[in-house]
Design a protein around this motif. Structure first.
Motif, PDB file in Angstrom:
ATOM      1  N   VAL A  18       0.848  -1.184   0.000  1.00 58.52           N
ATOM      2  CA  VAL A  18       0.000   0.000   0.000  1.00 58.52           C
ATOM      3  C   VAL A  18       0.888   1.241   0.000  1.00 58.52           C
ATOM      4  CG1 VAL A  18      -1.708   1.314   1.343  1.00 58.52           C
ATOM      5  CG2 VAL A  18      -1.847  -1.174   1.253  1.00 58.52           C
ATOM      6  N   ARG A  19       0.424   2.233  -0.765  1.00 57.89           N
ATOM      7  CA  ARG A  19       1.145   3.514  -0.790  1.00 57.89           C
ATOM      8  C   ARG A  19       0.114   4.631  -0.765  1.00 57.89           C
ATOM      9  NH1 ARG A  19       4.528   5.792  -5.850  1.00 57.89           N
ATOM     10  NH2 ARG A  19       2.445   5.998  -6.676  1.00 57.89           N
ATOM     11  N   SER A  20       0.400   5.649   0.030  1.00 58.91           N
ATOM     12  CA  SER A  20      -0.421   6.849   0.080  1.00 58.91           C
ATOM     13  C   SER A  20       0.531   8.033  -0.070  1.00 58.91           C
ATOM     14  CB  SER A  20      -1.166   6.922   1.409  1.00 58.91           C
ATOM     15  OG  SER A  20      -1.904   8.126   1.491  1.00 58.91           O
ATOM     16  N   ARG A  21       0.319   8.810  -1.117  1.00 53.61           N
ATOM     17  CA  ARG A  21       1.246   9.906  -1.422  1.00 53.61           C
ATOM     18  C   ARG A  21       0.466  11.206  -1.582  1.00 53.61           C
ATOM     19  NH1 ARG A  21       5.618   9.988  -6.340  1.00 53.61           N
ATOM     20  NH2 ARG A  21       6.310  12.098  -5.950  1.00 53.61           N
ATOM     21  N   HIS A  22       0.991  12.260  -0.972  1.00 55.16           N
ATOM     22  CA  HIS A  22       0.385  13.593  -1.058  1.00 55.16           C
ATOM     23  C   HIS A  22       1.494  14.599  -1.332  1.00 55.16           C
ATOM     24  CE1 HIS A  22      -3.390  11.990   0.392  1.00 55.16           C
ATOM     25  NE2 HIS A  22      -2.654  11.267   1.209  1.00 55.16           N
ATOM     26  N   THR A  23       1.238  15.481  -2.298  1.00 50.79           N
ATOM     27  CA  THR A  23       2.236  16.444  -2.734  1.00 50.79           C
ATOM     28  C   THR A  23       1.629  17.841  -2.753  1.00 50.79           C
ATOM     29  OG1 THR A  23       3.307  14.766  -4.095  1.00 50.79           O
ATOM     30  CG2 THR A  23       3.782  17.038  -4.650  1.00 50.79           C
ATOM     31  N   GLU A 138       4.870  10.605   1.873  1.00 54.54           N
ATOM     32  CA  GLU A 138       4.444   9.314   1.355  1.00 54.54           C
ATOM     33  C   GLU A 138       4.539   8.274   2.456  1.00 54.54           C
ATOM     34  OE1 GLU A 138       5.847   6.145  -2.034  1.00 54.54           O
ATOM     35  OE2 GLU A 138       5.734   8.273  -2.601  1.00 54.54           O
ATOM     36  N   THR A 139       3.504   7.462   2.544  1.00 49.75           N
ATOM     37  CA  THR A 139       3.485   6.349   3.478  1.00 49.75           C
ATOM     38  C   THR A 139       3.438   5.071   2.657  1.00 49.75           C
ATOM     39  OG1 THR A 139       2.300   7.655   5.114  1.00 49.75           O
ATOM     40  CG2 THR A 139       2.228   5.260   5.374  1.00 49.75           C
ATOM     41  N   ARG A 140       4.299   4.135   3.000  1.00 42.50           N
ATOM     42  CA  ARG A 140       4.311   2.828   2.348  1.00 42.50           C
ATOM     43  C   ARG A 140       4.169   1.754   3.417  1.00 42.50           C
ATOM     44  NH1 ARG A 140       9.247   3.278  -2.090  1.00 42.50           N
ATOM     45  NH2 ARG A 140       8.231   4.887  -3.368  1.00 42.50           N
ATOM     46  N   VAL A 141       3.410   0.727   3.093  1.00 39.62           N
ATOM     47  CA  VAL A 141       3.229  -0.388   4.022  1.00 39.62           C
ATOM     48  C   VAL A 141       3.509  -1.682   3.279  1.00 39.62           C
ATOM     49  CG1 VAL A 141       1.594  -1.632   5.483  1.00 39.62           C
ATOM     50  CG2 VAL A 141       1.533   0.874   5.386  1.00 39.62           C
ATOM     51  N   ARG A 142       4.340  -2.507   3.898  1.00 43.10           N
ATOM     52  CA  ARG A 142       4.625  -3.846   3.378  1.00 43.10           C
ATOM     53  C   ARG A 142       4.140  -4.847   4.412  1.00 43.10           C
ATOM     54  NH1 ARG A 142       7.969  -8.269   3.796  1.00 43.10           N
ATOM     55  NH2 ARG A 142       9.099  -7.416   5.575  1.00 43.10           N
ATOM     56  N   CYS A 143       3.243  -5.713   3.986  1.00 42.86           N
ATOM     57  CA  CYS A 143       2.738  -6.764   4.878  1.00 42.86           C
ATOM     58  C   CYS A 143       3.608  -7.999   4.701  1.00 42.86           C
ATOM     59  CB  CYS A 143       1.280  -7.065   4.549  1.00 42.86           C
ATOM     60  SG  CYS A 143       0.209  -5.630   4.803  1.00 42.86           S
ATOM     61  N   VAL A 144       3.970  -8.620   5.806  1.00 41.69           N
ATOM     62  CA  VAL A 144       4.888  -9.749   5.773  1.00 41.69           C
ATOM     63  C   VAL A 144       4.258 -10.980   5.125  1.00 41.69           C
ATOM     64  CG1 VAL A 144       6.216 -11.347   7.228  1.00 41.69           C
ATOM     65  CG2 VAL A 144       6.256  -8.887   7.698  1.00 41.69           C
ATOM     66  N   ASP A 145       2.951 -11.160   5.312  1.00 41.63           N
ATOM     67  CA  ASP A 145       2.303 -12.354   4.758  1.00 41.63           C
ATOM     68  C   ASP A 145       0.846 -12.058   4.411  1.00 41.63           C
ATOM     69  OD1 ASP A 145       1.028 -12.284   7.250  1.00 41.63           O
ATOM     70  OD2 ASP A 145       2.107 -14.016   8.031  1.00 41.63           O
ATOM     71  N   GLY A 146       0.172 -13.060   3.898  1.00 38.91           N
ATOM     72  CA  GLY A 146      -1.220 -12.909   3.482  1.00 38.91           C
ATOM     73  C   GLY A 146      -2.157 -12.544   4.613  1.00 38.91           C
ATOM     74  N   ALA A 147      -1.948 -13.120   5.795  1.00 35.05           N
ATOM     75  CA  ALA A 147      -2.812 -12.803   6.940  1.00 35.05           C
ATOM     76  C   ALA A 147      -2.698 -11.320   7.294  1.00 35.05           C
ATOM     77  CB  ALA A 147      -2.441 -13.672   8.142  1.00 35.05           C
ATOM     78  N   TRP A 165      -6.338  12.924   5.026  1.00 36.12           N
ATOM     79  CA  TRP A 165      -6.682  14.250   5.536  1.00 36.12           C
ATOM     80  C   TRP A 165      -5.573  14.804   6.427  1.00 36.12           C
ATOM     81  CZ3 TRP A 165      -7.573  15.984  10.560  1.00 36.12           C
ATOM     82  CH2 TRP A 165      -8.034  17.301  10.640  1.00 36.12           C
ATOM     83  N   LEU A 166      -5.019  13.971   7.305  1.00 31.19           N
ATOM     84  CA  LEU A 166      -3.938  14.418   8.186  1.00 31.19           C
ATOM     85  C   LEU A 166      -2.716  14.857   7.385  1.00 31.19           C
ATOM     86  CD1 LEU A 166      -4.089  11.754  11.027  1.00 31.19           C
ATOM     87  CD2 LEU A 166      -4.739  14.166  11.171  1.00 31.19           C
ATOM     88  N   ARG A 167      -2.376  14.121   6.349  1.00 30.84           N
ATOM     89  CA  ARG A 167      -1.204  14.461   5.540  1.00 30.84           C
ATOM     90  C   ARG A 167      -1.435  15.741   4.730  1.00 30.84           C
ATOM     91  NH1 ARG A 167      -1.024   9.937   7.540  1.00 30.84           N
ATOM     92  NH2 ARG A 167       0.706   8.535   7.641  1.00 30.84           N
ATOM     93  N   ARG A 168      -2.624  15.901   4.171  1.00 32.59           N
ATOM     94  CA  ARG A 168      -2.925  17.136   3.436  1.00 32.59           C
ATOM     95  C   ARG A 168      -2.940  18.331   4.385  1.00 32.59           C
ATOM     96  NH1 ARG A 168      -6.198  13.455   1.031  1.00 32.59           N
ATOM     97  NH2 ARG A 168      -8.043  14.150   2.168  1.00 32.59           N
ATOM     98  N   ASP A 169      -3.457  18.135   5.592  1.00 31.14           N
ATOM     99  CA  ASP A 169      -3.457  19.202   6.586  1.00 31.14           C
ATOM    100  C   ASP A 169      -2.026  19.591   6.959  1.00 31.14           C
ATOM    101  OD1 ASP A 169      -4.977  20.914   8.480  1.00 31.14           O
ATOM    102  OD2 ASP A 169      -3.949  19.692   9.989  1.00 31.14           O
ATOM    103  N   PHE A 170      -1.160  18.601   7.107  1.00 31.47           N
ATOM    104  CA  PHE A 170       0.249  18.869   7.399  1.00 31.47           C
ATOM    105  C   PHE A 170       0.880  19.696   6.269  1.00 31.47           C
ATOM    106  CE2 PHE A 170       4.707  17.655   6.879  1.00 31.47           C
ATOM    107  CZ  PHE A 170       5.220  18.063   8.101  1.00 31.47           C
ATOM    108  N   LEU A 171       0.643  19.285   5.025  1.00 30.92           N
ATOM    109  CA  LEU A 171       1.216  20.012   3.886  1.00 30.92           C
ATOM    110  C   LEU A 171       0.666  21.437   3.789  1.00 30.92           C
ATOM    111  CD1 LEU A 171       1.243  17.191   1.195  1.00 30.92           C
ATOM    112  CD2 LEU A 171       3.206  18.094   2.467  1.00 30.92           C
ATOM    113  N   THR A 172      -0.596  21.619   4.089  1.00 27.17           N
ATOM    114  CA  THR A 172      -1.191  22.962   4.095  1.00 27.17           C
ATOM    115  C   THR A 172      -0.525  23.828   5.153  1.00 27.17           C
ATOM    116  OG1 THR A 172      -3.298  22.152   3.261  1.00 27.17           O
ATOM    117  CG2 THR A 172      -3.353  24.249   4.452  1.00 27.17           C
ATOM    118  N   SER A 173      -0.266  23.261   6.309  1.00 28.77           N
ATOM    119  CA  SER A 173       0.412  24.006   7.375  1.00 28.77           C
ATOM    120  C   SER A 173       1.832  24.374   6.971  1.00 28.77           C
ATOM    121  CB  SER A 173       0.437  23.190   8.672  1.00 28.77           C
ATOM    122  OG  SER A 173      -0.870  22.987   9.147  1.00 28.77           O
ATOM    123  N   VAL A 174       2.532  23.446   6.332  1.00 25.08           N
ATOM    124  CA  VAL A 174       3.884  23.735   5.850  1.00 25.08           C
ATOM    125  C   VAL A 174       3.839  24.900   4.865  1.00 25.08           C
ATOM    126  CG1 VAL A 174       5.791  22.855   4.434  1.00 25.08           C
ATOM    127  CG2 VAL A 174       4.820  21.430   6.252  1.00 25.08           C
TER     128      VAL A 174
END
Length: 182
Positions: A18-23, A138-147, A165-174
């Motif tokens: 999973v990846r979540s990216r905000h610019t 950007e947040t990336r998540v790697r799951c170790v297995d299927g479970a 929303w938290l990441r966009r709020d952070f970028l707006t504050s920056v």
């Protein structure tokens, strides 16, 4: 046009589920944006959302918030890029109790506990030719297995909107700090 280089986040966690990216483009120099990043203090709604997840949100600059909540800084180019990571069962009701900060990058890369996942959060400041700056989280998540993948998928459905929303709020504050009066 921005420069294209391999990012530290790619070096830390190049394979992920999973990846979540905000610019955000900020009308300020990279140095001013870096100062603004250090000046942002998370609070209010951010604190409430994080507490609901069973996490503690330390006060201070983003680096202190990350390291104070179970992350380890794994790679850094001061003033340009920071990557922090943690291992955990992020979907657990008391998430903080199910997180383990890795000792270092080598330990993070070697992590393979079944039923767990890894999260890496990056903040990148990149100069643009027009004198403005692009700042990306950007947040990336790697799951170790299927479970872990199944559990994280259900969790992500619930928190994805709030996380963004938290990441966009952070970028707006920056941007507000960097573009404001010196």
């Amino acid at each position: 046009m921005k420069t294209t280089t391999t990012t530290l986040r790619d070096e830390v966690l190049h394979e992920f589920d999973v990846r979540s990216r905000h610019t955000r483009r900020v009308a300020a120099t990279p140095a001013r944006v870096a100062e603004a990043v250090d000046g942002v203090r998370l609070g209010g709604a951010a604190s409430l959302l994080v507490r609901i997840r069973g996490l503690r949100l330390p006060s201070g600059p983003i680096r202190e918030v990350l390291t104070g909540s179970g992350f380890t800084v794994l790679a850094e180019r001061p003033g340009f890029e920071l990557v922090a990571g943690t291992n955990g069962r992020f979907w657990a009701l008391r998430e903080q109790a199910h997180m383990e900060a890795p000792v270092d990058l080598q330990a993070f890369r070697a992590f393979d506990r079944p039923g767990w996942a890894q999260g890496a959060v990056s903040l990148r400041i990149e100069p643009l030719e027009d004198g403005s700056t692009e700042v990306t989280t950007e947040t990336r998540v790697r799951c170790v297995d299927g479970a872990a993948r199944r559990r994280f998928a259900a969790y992500w459905l619930l928190i994805r909107v709030f996380s963004g929303w938290l990441r966009r709020d952070f970028l707006t504050s920056v941007a507000r700090i960097a573009e404001g009066p010196e």
